[in-house]
Design a protein around this motif. Structure first.
Motif, mmCIF file in Angstrom:
data_model
loop_
_atom_site.group_PDB
_atom_site.id
_atom_site.type_symbol
_atom_site.label_atom_id
_atom_site.label_comp_id
_atom_site.label_asym_id
_atom_site.label_seq_id
_atom_site.Cartn_x
_atom_site.Cartn_y
_atom_site.Cartn_z
ATOM 1 N N LYS A 195 6.563 -22.493 -9.983
ATOM 2 C CA LYS A 195 7.833 -23.107 -10.410
ATOM 3 C C LYS A 195 8.963 -22.675 -9.499
ATOM 4 N N ALA A 205 0.643 -8.677 -16.207
ATOM 5 C CA ALA A 205 1.794 -8.813 -17.110
ATOM 6 C C ALA A 205 2.890 -9.647 -16.456
ATOM 7 N N TRP A 206 3.071 -9.421 -15.159
ATOM 8 C CA TRP A 206 4.129 -10.131 -14.441
ATOM 9 C C TRP A 206 3.844 -11.636 -14.391
ATOM 10 N N CYS A 231 5.046 2.264 -8.708
ATOM 11 C CA CYS A 231 5.821 1.466 -9.663
ATOM 12 C C CYS A 231 7.293 1.835 -9.524
ATOM 13 N N PRO A 232 8.238 0.913 -9.504
ATOM 14 C CA PRO A 232 8.061 -0.527 -9.739
ATOM 15 C C PRO A 232 8.038 -1.341 -8.448
ATOM 16 N N MET A 233 7.977 -0.670 -7.289
ATOM 17 C CA MET A 233 8.184 -1.374 -6.023
ATOM 18 C C MET A 233 7.220 -2.543 -5.776
ATOM 19 N N ILE A 283 5.912 -4.635 -7.800
ATOM 20 C CA ILE A 283 6.344 -5.799 -8.590
ATOM 21 C C ILE A 283 7.672 -6.347 -8.061
ATOM 22 N N LEU A 284 8.589 -5.451 -7.697
ATOM 23 C CA LEU A 284 9.885 -5.912 -7.187
ATOM 24 C C LEU A 284 9.703 -6.681 -5.880
ATOM 25 N N LYS A 285 8.843 -6.161 -5.008
ATOM 26 C CA LYS A 285 8.609 -6.834 -3.719
ATOM 27 C C LYS A 285 7.836 -8.143 -3.917
ATOM 28 N N ALA A 310 1.898 -13.278 -16.452
ATOM 29 C CA ALA A 310 1.950 -13.798 -17.823
ATOM 30 C C ALA A 310 3.385 -14.095 -18.232
ATOM 31 N N LYS A 311 4.302 -13.214 -17.836
ATOM 32 C CA LYS A 311 5.703 -13.374 -18.243
ATOM 33 C C LYS A 311 6.424 -14.436 -17.410
ATOM 34 N N THR A 312 6.168 -14.451 -16.116
ATOM 35 C CA THR A 312 6.929 -15.361 -15.254
ATOM 36 C C THR A 312 6.303 -16.751 -15.165
ATOM 37 N N LYS A 330 8.063 -10.067 -6.547
ATOM 38 C CA LYS A 330 9.065 -11.011 -7.053
ATOM 39 C C LYS A 330 9.852 -11.633 -5.884
ATOM 40 N N LYS A 331 10.308 -10.772 -4.960
ATOM 41 C CA LYS A 331 11.099 -11.273 -3.835
ATOM 42 C C LYS A 331 10.269 -12.205 -2.951
ATOM 43 N N SER A 371 0.834 -1.205 0.000
ATOM 44 C CA SER A 371 0.000 0.000 0.000
ATOM 45 C C SER A 371 0.868 1.255 0.000
#
Lengths: 163, 78
Positions: free
Chosen positions: B78, B51-52, B16-18, B20-22, B54-56, B24-25, B12
């Motif tokens: 995965k 998008a994230w 962007c981009p935090m 998505i970065l968080k 879909a890509k990952t 990912k982690k 909250s």
């Protein structure tokens, strides 16, 4: 699903203003988050972004930047006033205020994230020589190389962008 | 819409981009099959999370939106 050929993002960062420093760092970190590899080649003024302690001191230039919103909405300030002493600091202060309000990460935070995500940060050797900058003046984790170093990375299934 | 989840991540207020970065982690720290609940207020997070995933290849089980707050349920695949 379409075939995703690009597995790498290769970025050239050639400018040292606050607004020019964000896109390379945002895109490179996001690329790694999306399972790509990323590299940024810092050349000419782009080197300012990776000088120790410098990322959060970068400025916005109001000169030749007519897209910059006016400080008072509806009141047009002639762009030539950007040349007056102190106007760069004013523009930078405005931009930093907007960034903080929108809770945008600081450039230093994005740099830390880039290092954590193993974004390849390449400082241009030729720029170091031209500007008289020593490698010790750059943040830790940066490698120094030339055009060939960047191109070797960029030549393999990469998207390349310039800022 | 609600799902069982194994970890919660509150993004909250972050732009962007935090988020998505968080995300990912956080997903990296999960076991395969586990679910992350991620909360964001960035209006761009809906297209970006889509998008994230879909890509990952991780699975967006679903999302809900209530007064500017987005809640995502992402399953590590995965």
């Amino acid at each position: 699903m379409s075939e995703n050929r690009a597995k790498r993002l290769a970025i050239i960062a050639g400018h040292g203003t606050l607004d020019a420093a964000y896109p390379p760092l945002i895109l490179a970190t996001s690329a790694v988050a999306m399972d790509m590899e990323a590299a940024i080649f810092f050349t000419f003024y782009g080197l300012e972004i990776i000088k120790k302690g410098n990322a959060d001191k970068l400025q916005v230039s109001p000169i030749a930047n007519p897209a910059m919103p006016q400080p008072v909405p509806g009141v047009s300030v002639p762009n030539i006033l950007g040349m007056l002493p102190g106007m760069t600091a004013v523009a930078t202060g405005m931009m930093n205020g907007w960034m903080k309000k929108a809770n945008v990460a600081k450039l230093s935070e994005l740099l830390e994230m880039a290092l954590e995500f193993d974004v390849k940060l390449i400082a241009c050797q030729m720029t170091l020589d031209v500007m008289g900058v020593k490698k010790e003046e750059l943040i830790d984790g940066v490698e120094v190389g030339g055009a060939a170093t960047f191109l070797e990375f960029a030549s393999q299934e990469a998207l390349a962008l310039t800022f | 819409m609600s799902f069982n989840f194994d970890q919660e991540l509150d993004c909250s207020g972050l732009s962007c981009p935090m988020p998505i970065l968080k995300t990912k982690k956080a997903v990296d720290s999960l076991e395969i099959g586990q679910v992350l609940k991620m909360i964001a207020t960035d209006a761009g997070s809906l297209p970006d999370v889509n998008a994230w995933t879909a890509k990952t290849g991780h699975e967006l089980l679903g999302h809900e939106e209530a007064s500017g707050t987005f809640t995502f349920y992402i399953k590590k695949t995965k």
